[in-house]
Design a protein around this motif. Structure first.
Motif, PDB file in Angstrom:
ATOM      1  N   GLY A  83      45.790  44.035  51.263  1.00  0.00           N
ATOM      2  CA  GLY A  83      44.521  44.127  50.548  1.00  0.00           C
ATOM      3  C   GLY A  83      44.670  43.854  49.067  1.00  0.00           C
ATOM      4  N   TYR A  84      45.717  44.392  48.448  1.00  0.00           N
ATOM      5  CA  TYR A  84      45.895  44.200  47.009  1.00  0.00           C
ATOM      6  C   TYR A  84      46.207  42.752  46.681  1.00  0.00           C
ATOM      7  CZ  TYR A  84      47.247  45.096  42.196  1.00  0.00           C
ATOM      8  OH  TYR A  84      47.306  45.078  40.831  1.00  0.00           O
ATOM      9  N   SER A  85      47.030  42.103  47.492  1.00  0.00           N
ATOM     10  CA  SER A  85      47.394  40.716  47.194  1.00  0.00           C
ATOM     11  C   SER A  85      46.202  39.780  47.307  1.00  0.00           C
ATOM     12  CB  SER A  85      48.525  40.247  48.124  1.00  0.00           C
ATOM     13  OG  SER A  85      48.103  40.260  49.481  1.00  0.00           O
ATOM     14  N   ARG A  86      45.218  40.121  48.132  1.00  0.00           N
ATOM     15  CA  ARG A  86      44.053  39.260  48.307  1.00  0.00           C
ATOM     16  C   ARG A  86      42.925  39.593  47.341  1.00  0.00           C
ATOM     17  NH1 ARG A  86      43.846  36.001  52.819  1.00  0.00           N
ATOM     18  NH2 ARG A  86      45.715  36.107  54.104  1.00  0.00           N
ATOM     19  N   ASP A  87      42.837  40.837  46.894  1.00  0.00           N
ATOM     20  CA  ASP A  87      41.747  41.214  45.991  1.00  0.00           C
ATOM     21  C   ASP A  87      42.201  42.395  45.146  1.00  0.00           C
ATOM     22  OD1 ASP A  87      39.340  41.448  44.711  1.00  0.00           O
ATOM     23  OD2 ASP A  87      38.297  42.376  46.398  1.00  0.00           O
ATOM     24  N   PRO A  88      43.036  42.159  44.123  1.00  0.00           N
ATOM     25  CA  PRO A  88      43.613  43.287  43.368  1.00  0.00           C
ATOM     26  C   PRO A  88      42.594  44.126  42.634  1.00  0.00           C
ATOM     27  CG  PRO A  88      44.087  41.199  42.271  1.00  0.00           C
ATOM     28  CD  PRO A  88      43.513  40.862  43.613  1.00  0.00           C
ATOM     29  N   ARG A  89      41.504  43.529  42.192  1.00  0.00           N
ATOM     30  CA  ARG A  89      40.529  44.292  41.407  1.00  0.00           C
ATOM     31  C   ARG A  89      39.484  44.964  42.279  1.00  0.00           C
ATOM     32  NH1 ARG A  89      40.044  39.971  36.347  1.00  0.00           N
ATOM     33  NH2 ARG A  89      42.311  39.781  36.135  1.00  0.00           N
ATOM     34  N   GLY A  90      39.302  44.451  43.486  1.00  0.00           N
ATOM     35  CA  GLY A  90      38.355  45.085  44.398  1.00  0.00           C
ATOM     36  C   GLY A  90      39.005  46.078  45.335  1.00  0.00           C
TER      37      GLY A  90
END
Length: 400
Positions: A83-90
């Motif tokens: 999840g973090y690698s695909r959307d770190p701010r979301g």
């Protein structure tokens, strides 16, 4: 009777009694290392590498084999890395609680169904889609070139294009396709499958994707914000992580995560985010790096940080391997020395996963280049892991 083989990522080899056709099929799949036991007839030695998940291997003349590979890291940590690698701010910790699951595929299906339900729970997202048609009534814009090519000088019918406000959007097509893909995979529990079928029914009016065609492109906006998490996971389901392969009479169907790629993606994105306050820019899988002056030997460092002037300031490479009794492979150091030479840097950073070794620094003879080896502990909580990456980023700046 279907054979079920249970393995753990990077664990010791397991010796099992398997029919020769089954053992050869597993060896041909290259999902695991499989070889006949040299001492006992009918026994095969199986060892899982960095791929985790579940697949069914169809064997000619024998029952299919279900291969389940469990990651060493907790399932929740795996989903954090993804999840973090695909959307770190979301990304938000605990977006979906998968702690009760011990296998990758059931957890993946459960997480996707939860996110999908939240995304479309208030109704399907609608948007404008350009539609082309042949009509007796002018609507939207006349396609002049097509009108001349197809109709010559006939006034009717008219070749037109117009924007249609519809639920048949790229976002909804991706969500439907991912749900259908998971419903076809082995190992999804009955309750999750039933919930996925209900969500799939809500998307029944959406056009299914054509196999083999590129996935539709979507862009995150304020309007589709409630879809973001589900869409990121949908792309993970539909892209390179899925396995659906037929080689001759052998067929493989299932879903695997490559932990090498997952760790690499996470580390590079986390370093990029940690270095934003310091200016410059981070380049993932940096291009335009060559070892020789003739630009014939291309290199692809996992992460290069460039200063505001465009000059390389730091380089890092992700290695998803634990330290062995003899230490990390020397080949990793040779590779990093080549990166430092090509980029004109005096420091290079190798970052390993799942190791507990202390930081090591090696000064190369006659060059002055210092090669650093770091180890990240993936068993830590997400916040502590990100803090560890931030500390690594600060060290790269100090030495850059």
């Amino acid at each position: 009777m279907t054979a079920v083989v249970e393995l753990v990522e990077h664990a010791r080899p397991v010796t099992l009694a398997l029919p020769g056709a089954v053992g050869r099929a597993l060896a041909a799949s290259r999902i695991v290392d499989a070889a006949p036991d040299p001492y006992t007839a009918g026994q095969w030695r199986l060892k899982a590498g960095s791929k985790v998940g579940a697949v069914t291997v169809g064997v000619p003349g024998a029952e299919p084999v279900v291969l389940r590979i469990t990651p060493k890291v907790p399932i929740a940590r795996l989903f954090f890395l993804l999840g973090y690698s695909r959307d770190p701010r979301g990304w938000r910790d605990g977006e979906v609680d998968v702690a009760e699951h011990r296998e990758v595929l059931p957890a993946l299906a459960y997480a996707y169904e939860r996110l999908l339900g939240r995304a479309i729970g208030r109704g399907l997202l609608q948007g404008y889609r350009e539609t082309t048609d042949t009509s007796l009534v002018v609507r939207g814009r006349i396609r002049q070139a097509e009108q001349i090519r197809r109709r010559f000088d006939a006034p009717l019918p008219v070749e037109i294009s117009y924007d249609e406000f519809t639920t048949d959007t790229a976002e909804n097509r991706l969500l439907r396709a991912a749900a259908e893909r998971l419903l076809c995979l082995p190992g999804v529990d009955r309750d999750t499958r039933c919930r996925l079928l209900r969500q799939r029914t809500r998307l029944a009016e959406v056009t299914p994707l054509t196999p083999g065609r590129p996935l539709p492109v979507w862009r995150p906006t304020r309007l589709n914000a409630r879809y973001h998490q589900a869409l990121h996971l949908a792309r993970a389901v539909l892209t390179g992580s899925s396995v659906e392969h037929g080689a001759g009479a052998l067929r493989i169907d299932g879903f695997l995560f490559d932990m090498n790629r997952l760790f690499e993606d996470f580390l590079c994105v986390a370093l990029r985010e940690a270095l934003i306050p310091y200016g410059g820019r981070g380049s993932l899988q940096a291009s335009g790096v060559h070892l020789d002056e003739d630009d014939a030997i291309r290199m692809r460092p996992d992460f290069v940080w460039y200063g505001e002037d465009g000059v390389p300031r730091a380089v890092a490479d992700a290695k998803y391997k634990a330290e062995k009794p003899g230490g990390y492979p020397d080949a990793d150091l040779y590779q990093m020395l080549a990166y430092c030479t090509a980029l004109g840097l005096s420091e290079g950073h190798l970052v390993y996963a799942r190791g507990r070794a202390a930081h090591a620094a090696h000064r190369v003879r006659r060059s002055g280049v210092v090669l650093h080896q770091h180890a990240l502990d993936l068993d830590r909580t997400p916040s502590l892991l990100l803090a560890e990456v931030a500390e690594l980023a600060r060290g790269m700046i100090r030495t850059g």
